[in-house]
Scaffold this motif. Structure first.
Motif, PDB file in Angstrom:
ATOM      1  N   ASP A   1       0.829  -1.212   0.000  1.00 23.37           N
ATOM      2  CA  ASP A   1       0.000   0.000   0.000  1.00 23.37           C
ATOM      3  C   ASP A   1       0.862   1.259   0.000  1.00 23.37           C
ATOM      4  O   ASP A   1       0.532   2.250  -0.660  1.00 23.37           O
ATOM      5  N   SER A   2       1.973   1.216   0.743  1.00 22.75           N
ATOM      6  CA  SER A   2       2.873   2.366   0.797  1.00 22.75           C
ATOM      7  C   SER A   2       3.505   2.633  -0.563  1.00 22.75           C
ATOM      8  O   SER A   2       3.605   3.783  -1.004  1.00 22.75           O
ATOM      9  N   ILE A   3       3.908   1.551  -1.237  1.00 20.01           N
ATOM     10  CA  ILE A   3       4.505   1.705  -2.570  1.00 20.01           C
ATOM     11  C   ILE A   3       3.467   2.229  -3.546  1.00 20.01           C
ATOM     12  O   ILE A   3       3.743   3.116  -4.364  1.00 20.01           O
ATOM     13  N   ALA A   4       2.256   1.695  -3.463  1.00 21.71           N
ATOM     14  CA  ALA A   4       1.187   2.116  -4.367  1.00 21.71           C
ATOM     15  C   ALA A   4       0.863   3.600  -4.185  1.00 21.71           C
ATOM     16  O   ALA A   4       0.611   4.314  -5.154  1.00 21.71           O
ATOM     17  N   ALA A   5       0.888   4.051  -2.941  1.00 26.34           N
ATOM     18  CA  ALA A   5       0.530   5.438  -2.658  1.00 26.34           C
ATOM     19  C   ALA A   5       1.584   6.429  -3.134  1.00 26.34           C
ATOM     20  O   ALA A   5       1.260   7.571  -3.493  1.00 26.34           O
ATOM     21  N   THR A   6       2.841   5.995  -3.144  1.00 20.97           N
ATOM     22  CA  THR A   6       3.921   6.927  -3.493  1.00 20.97           C
ATOM     23  C   THR A   6       4.484   6.723  -4.897  1.00 20.97           C
ATOM     24  O   THR A   6       5.102   7.631  -5.441  1.00 20.97           O
TER      25      THR A   6
END
Length: 329
Positions: free
Chosen positions: A42-47
């Motif tokens: 989720d962190s990678i997807a958001a950034t």
């Protein structure tokens, strides 16, 4: 024969898309201890990107990666492959996060800016800044601790704690306050913390760098003669409203140790985070006998200075007349 070749070609294409196709943009992946692969995805997807995040997460799963013990911010550059990012997240070095700040007046504002970039919350930093015992470790008080948060560009790890942040800035202050600077402060009869407080008032009084030394000497003269500072910015700080354009008599009676119209001497600490160059302007303030200052009526940002009260009143009347003319209240 052609079927086998086609399968190999398709497999190669899939591998290229999955492993070689790089990140579409730069990004900073932030991971907290206890995170699952799903949370990291989720962190990678958001950034960065959703599909890129899915490929990295798949690789993390296939390699049996345990992300729960990892923590930090990890910089991904445009073009980095999913495989490279997977290895970075599994065991690569944490990246530093750039932190630049200026024009900060209060602890709350500083803590808010810090919390927007780092893992620690605004409340946790404020708690540290208001902790008398912690501040005492750095020979500061909750009122003076902000004096060594010199505006500039820095780089810290994303998961730095408030206490570690104070240790960093205490180290920067120790380097800044050389023997020469300490000697100059001593010659003024002041501690480094008091010089920082004077510098903070000077910065609020003028944004003209070539006038700061002159303003600093005026306040040093007042301190030396025992006159009240009567610095308008200290009243605004005490009230908590720097948008005030024109002080009233009632405002100057506001009860606060920071209000230098009613409190003798310096306020308990800085009324903004002072710049290093302004601190130097105080330490190297040119000698003069001025005790009064008033904004110039041309609204240039500069001031008229006076050594006696009648001259000051004449300067003030011209400025107030211009305020009335422009309808500034």
């Amino acid at each position: 024969m052609w079927g086998i070749v086609a399968v190999i070609a398709i497999a190669a294409l899939v591998a290229a898309l999955f492993l070689i196709t790089g990140a579409p943009c730069d990004g900073m992946i932030k991971v907290r201890k206890g995170a699952t692969i799903g949370v990291v995805e989720d962190s990678i997807a958001a950034t960065i990107d959703v599909s890129f995040a899915a490929r990295v997460a798949t690789l993390l799963s296939l390699t049996g990666s345990d992300m729960s013990k990892r923590q930090g911010a990890f910089r991904v550059n445009k073009g980095d492959s999913p495989f490279k990012v997977m290895r970075l997240l599994r065991g690569g070095a944490e990246s530093g996060v750039k932190f630049t700040f200026n024009n900060v007046r209060t602890k709350e504002e500083f803590a808010q800016r810090f919390a927007s970039k780092f893992m620690a919350s605004q409340d946790s930093l404020l708690a540290a800044l208001n902790d008398s015992a912690l501040c005492a470790r750095f020979d500061r008080t909750p009122a003076t601790i902000v004096g060594f948060f010199y505006p500039d560009s820095y780089e810290f790890y994303w998961d730095i704690t408030p206490e570690q942040l104070l240790e960093k800035f205490a180290g920067y202050a120790q380097k800044f306050w050389t023997a020469e600077r300490k000697a100059k402060a001593n010659a003024l009869g002041m501690s480094p913390e008091e010089v920082e407080t004077i510098a903070s008032i000077v910065e609020e009084e003028t944004n003209k760098s070539d006038e700061r030394g002159k303003v600093a000497r005026l306040y040093l003269n007042r301190v030396k003669t025992g006159m009240p500072l009567q610095a308008d910015p200290t009243v605004k700080f005490a009230i908590g409203d720097f948008s005030i354009k024109r002080l009233t008599i009632n405002m100057t009676r506001f009860q606060s140790p920071y209000n230098t119209y009613i409190a003798q001497g310096l306020p308990p600490g800085p009324i903004r985070l002072p710049e290093k160059k302004t601190i130097d302007a105080v330490l190297n303030a040119p000698a003069h006998d001025y005790l009064y200052m008033c904004a110039k009526e041309d609204f240039s940002g500069y001031h008229n200075f006076a050594a006696d009260y009648p001259t000051h009143m004449a300067n003030a009347q011209r400025y107030q007349a211009e305020l009335n003319k422009r309808g500034i209240k």
